[in-house]
Design a protein around this motif. Structure first.
Motif, mmCIF file in Angstrom:
data_model
loop_
_atom_site.group_PDB
_atom_site.id
_atom_site.type_symbol
_atom_site.label_atom_id
_atom_site.label_comp_id
_atom_site.label_asym_id
_atom_site.label_seq_id
_atom_site.Cartn_x
_atom_site.Cartn_y
_atom_site.Cartn_z
ATOM 1 N N TYR A 82 8.255 15.848 -3.717
ATOM 2 C CA TYR A 82 8.325 17.336 -3.309
ATOM 3 C C TYR A 82 7.630 17.998 -4.588
ATOM 4 N N LYS A 83 6.293 18.206 -4.085
ATOM 5 C CA LYS A 83 5.485 18.779 -5.278
ATOM 6 C C LYS A 83 5.916 20.242 -5.942
ATOM 7 N N ASP A 84 6.762 20.945 -5.099
ATOM 8 C CA ASP A 84 7.143 22.259 -5.646
ATOM 9 C C ASP A 84 8.505 22.283 -6.272
ATOM 10 N N ARG A 85 9.049 21.047 -6.409
ATOM 11 C CA ARG A 85 10.445 20.949 -6.804
ATOM 12 C C ARG A 85 10.508 19.856 -8.057
#
Length: 307
Positions: A82-85
């Motif tokens: 999860y690139k944004d987390r």
């Protein structure tokens, strides 16, 4: 007792360190990685990604940097999938859900299990005892991965009384089925341990003395017999609570609660190293904490025990 608690906390530090190192070794020993796929990435792209996440460093340096980040900033790093987390955000979103229905399941299992065991011991060799033992045996052979689909089939598909999944902000309708599925087998174990321990205590000399003095059965049970009979139960409660939290993997998959168990499974399937490490350390620390609380409660119930 204070010195015992301090020693246990100091012991927890090397245990967690060993847990981190072993987890790292096992993950990197497996073939593949979080960025491998059916279509291999160009070598320069793979080198850039590994440099971004520090995977191009030696293993010992990766472990050292990770431990420093956890100890100094309580930072489990970014998620590889999860690139944004970050892992902290994943745990913050899933662990409260798991802790909520896990704690409720723990309370239900203890209250029902202890009550069932005490009643079965008091009414030994009566139909009440046989009924309690039968319920315990039946619940023992139905683990949560069997109970969950049965509950959904009966109460959701057939009767339509309760939702078969979702969390809905922790509404009671969504909590009932996960709690029942998670607490049933633990309740049966607690009832069985309580019954055996209570029968043993009821046959001791000090209970015979209490009966000879004319004390009521209610006073004998709650004042004299219940407390010492809880010693074996207390030793089981620490691992039981952790088992309910780690057992939430099945509950999350069946009921889609969004708890930490589902993230743990997804991270293992996707080889999300940082998320696996974060959840593993959290569960390891929880195991150490609950065993410590069980030991403290054990000493409080039995004053003869001194650590």
């Amino acid at each position: 007792m204070t010195a015992f608690i301090f020693r246990r906390l100091l012991t927890a530090i090397p245990v967690l360190l060993v847990l981190i190192i072993v987890s790292f070794v096992l993950m990197f020993a497996a073939p593949g990685g979080p960025f491998t796929s059916e279509r291999p990435l160009p070598p320069e792209v793979m080198r850039s990604i590994e440099a971004k996440y520090g995977l191009d460093q030696p293993y010992w340096k990766q472990v050292f940097d990770y431990v420093v980040g956890v100890v100094t900033r309580f930072d489990f790093g970014p998620s590889f999938i999860y690139k944004d987390r970050t892992v902290n955000e994943i745990i913050a979103s899933g662990f409260p859900v798991t802790l909520t229905y896990g704690s409720i399941s723990f309370v239900v299992a203890v209250l029902v299990g202890v009550s069932l065991g005490v009643v079965a011991a008091i009414k030994q060799n009566t139909w009440i005892d046989y009924f309690a033992v039968g319920v315990s045996i039946g619940a023992q052979v139905l683990p949560n991965f069997v109970m969950a689909p049965i509950l959904v089939l009966v109460f959701t598909l057939w009767l339509g009384w309760l939702p078969g999944g979702g969390w809905n902000g922790g509404a009671w309708q969504n909590i009932i089925l996960p709690v029942v599925a998670l607490s049933t087998s633990f309740m049966a174990s607690i009832a069985r341990i309580t019954r055996s321990s209570m029968l043993e205590v009821l046959n001791t000399n000090f209970i015979r003395t209490a009966k000879a003095k004319g004390l009521s059965q209610r006073r004998i049970i709650f004042k004299h017999a219940l407390k010492p009979s809880m010693l074996p139960v207390i030793s089981y409660l620490g691992p039981a609570f952790v088992g309910m939290v780690t057992g939430s993997v099945v509950i999350d998959l069946y009921f889609s609660t969004g708890g930490i168990g589902q993230h743990f499974v997804n991270s293992a399937l996707n080889r999300d190293y940082s998320t696996i490490m974060g959840i593993t350390i959290l569960l390891g620390a929880l195991t150490i904490l609950m065993n410590l609380l069980a030991d403290i409660l054990y000493a409080w119930i039995d004053p003869k025990i001194r650590y």
